[in-house]
Design an enzyme around this catalytic site. Structure first.
Site, PDB file in Angstrom:
ATOM      1  N   ASP A   1     -12.220  -9.104   4.709  1.00 39.71           N
ATOM      2  CA  ASP A   1     -13.496  -8.929   4.016  1.00 39.71           C
ATOM      3  C   ASP A   1     -14.198 -10.635   3.873  1.00 39.71           C
ATOM      4  OD1 ASP A   1     -13.361  -6.323   3.496  1.00 39.71           O
ATOM      5  OD2 ASP A   1     -13.931  -6.499   1.300  1.00 39.71           O
TER       6      ASP A   1
ATOM      7  N   ASP B   1      -6.549  -7.232   4.315  1.00 46.38           N
ATOM      8  CA  ASP B   1      -7.360  -6.367   3.542  1.00 46.38           C
ATOM      9  C   ASP B   1      -8.370  -7.415   2.859  1.00 46.38           C
ATOM     10  OD1 ASP B   1      -9.002  -4.308   2.528  1.00 46.38           O
ATOM     11  OD2 ASP B   1      -7.958  -4.797   0.569  1.00 46.38           O
TER      12      ASP B   1
ATOM     13  N   ASP C   1      -3.057 -18.407   0.947  1.00 46.78           N
ATOM     14  CA  ASP C   1      -3.836 -19.054   0.234  1.00 46.78           C
ATOM     15  C   ASP C   1      -4.510 -20.194   0.796  1.00 46.78           C
ATOM     16  OD1 ASP C   1      -1.559 -20.363   0.259  1.00 46.78           O
ATOM     17  OD2 ASP C   1      -1.652 -21.056  -1.753  1.00 46.78           O
TER      18      ASP C   1
ATOM     19  N   TYR D   1       0.955  -1.151   0.085  1.00 44.87           N
ATOM     20  CA  TYR D   1      -0.094  -0.035  -0.061  1.00 44.87           C
ATOM     21  C   TYR D   1       0.951   1.385  -0.203  1.00 44.87           C
ATOM     22  CZ  TYR D   1      -4.741  -2.196   0.894  1.00 44.87           C
ATOM     23  OH  TYR D   1      -5.870  -2.896   0.891  1.00 44.87           O
TER      24      TYR D   1
END
Ligand code: IPM
Ligand code: MN
Length: 354
Positions: free
Chosen positions: A250, A246, A222, A140
């Site tokens: 979610d 992030d 993963d 980021y």
């Protein structure tokens, strides 16, 4: 009586609606004058009014505050600008300015909402985990570039950079939080491919001797994504870098039925920034139907972590749980045929149970 200074950053989309509801709850649960609120611009609205997503006035105000409560930023209107002039760029600059490197995202199933989860009830019912996401480093914030080569072919480059101190301080938070929960810490990385992950894993291994009571393990990102939907009960505290956190948060959020329910706290060594983990939902903005629970629970986290009012924080959390268990539902969590409450009515259901 001295009071705490809280800066509100309502932002864009549904942000102003849900932050307003959280303030109603805070005003009810705290003594009159205990908190002084002021409101500042961030995101798209800030771009419209000042030309930048994180204006200097906002920066000064948040740096002087005891805590910051944020709604959400962004929307289609501002999607065209270059990175630093987009609403999201303002959010990243805010996190960096406050130095809030540890983002705590608790994900806990409400028993009454199991049916709203896409998972089978026996799997979803067991979800009670906390993601500690690194928030001010990694890809980021790394160097980036766009250009074209001599053949005129375009390229883009983002860099995932982590330094030892950046890793240590957030991993330390992970260990400390694990000590206060079930003493299990899962560190998530991609050490089979990325050097930044190999350094991350090395540092976790070096630090674990300082926390002999915590059982640590490493899981590849993963595989973690898969386990979150196959055996979420397996996780308690998860610590990971910015981008992985992030994405995984979610994914974990929907396990509970709606991303609209989930709060977060972003902590540094001084400041605290509190925001729901969902976005600005421009599609439903202004309709009065957004779920205020994520923001109300973020306000509770603010009371606990930044304003030394943990009893009041627990009262809010209990009121939310009671409202949900007695059937209060906004549109995102209502099943067909159930009564749907507006944003304000949902807040009133919570206020009534405080
Ligand atoms: C979040 C959001 C932000 C992020 C965006 C809006 C920049 O998705 O808080 O999870 O990626 O950190
Ligand atoms: Mn996100």
């Amino acid at each position: 009586m001295s009071s705490y200074q809280v800066v509100l950053l309502p932002g864009d989309g549904i942000g102003p609606e849900i932050v307003g509801e959280a303030v109603r709850v805070l005003e009810k649960v705290t003594k009159p004058g205990a908190i002084q609120f002021s409101s500042q611009l961030l995101g798209g609205k800030a771009i419209d009014e000042t030309g930048e997503p994180f204006p200097e006035v906002t920066r000064q105000a948040v740096l002087a505050a005891d805590a910051v409560l944020l709604g959400a930023v962004g929307g289609p209107k501002w999607d065209k600008g270059p990175g630093h002039l987009r609403p999201e760029g303002g959010l990243l600059a805010l996190r960096k300015a406050l130095g809030v490197y540890a983002n705590l995202r608790p994900v806990k199933a409400f028993p009454e909402l199991i049916d709203a989860s896409p998972l089978k009830a026996d799997v979803a019912g067991a979800v009670d985990l906390l993601i500690v996401r690194e928030l001010t480093g990694g890809v980021y914030f790394g160097e980036r570039e766009r250009g074209s080569n001599s053949e005129g072919e375009r390229f883009a480059r983002d860099t995932m950079l982590y330094t030892e101190p950046e890793i240590r301080r957030v991993v330390r938070r992970g260990f400390e939080i694990a000590q206060g929960r079930s003493k299990r810490l899962t560190s998530v990385d991609k050490a089979n491919v990325l050097d930044s992950s190999r350094l991350w894993r090395e540092i976790v291994e070096e630090m674990k001797g300082d926390y002999p009571d915590v059982q640590v393990e490493h899981v590849l990102v993963d595989a973690c994504a898969m386990y979150l939907v196959t055996k979420p009960h397996y996780f308690d505290v998860v610590v990971t870098e910015n981008l992985f956190g992030d994405i995984l948060s979610d994914e974990a959020a929907v396990l509970t039925g709606s991303i609209g329910l989930l709060p977060s706290a972003s902590l540094g060594d001084k400041s605290g920034l509190y925001e729901p983990i969902h976005g600005s939902a421009p599609d439903i903005a202004g309709q009065g139907i957004a779920n205020p629970v994520g923001t109300i629970l973020s306000a509770a986290m603010m009371l606990r972590y930044s304003l030394q009012m943990s009893e009041e924080a627990s009262r809010i959390e209990r009121a939310v749980a009671a409202a949900l268990s007695e059937g209060a539902r906004t549109k995102d969590i209502a099943r067909p045929g159930e009564k749907v409450l507006s944003t304000k009515e949902m807040t009133e259901a919570i206020l009534a149970r405080l």
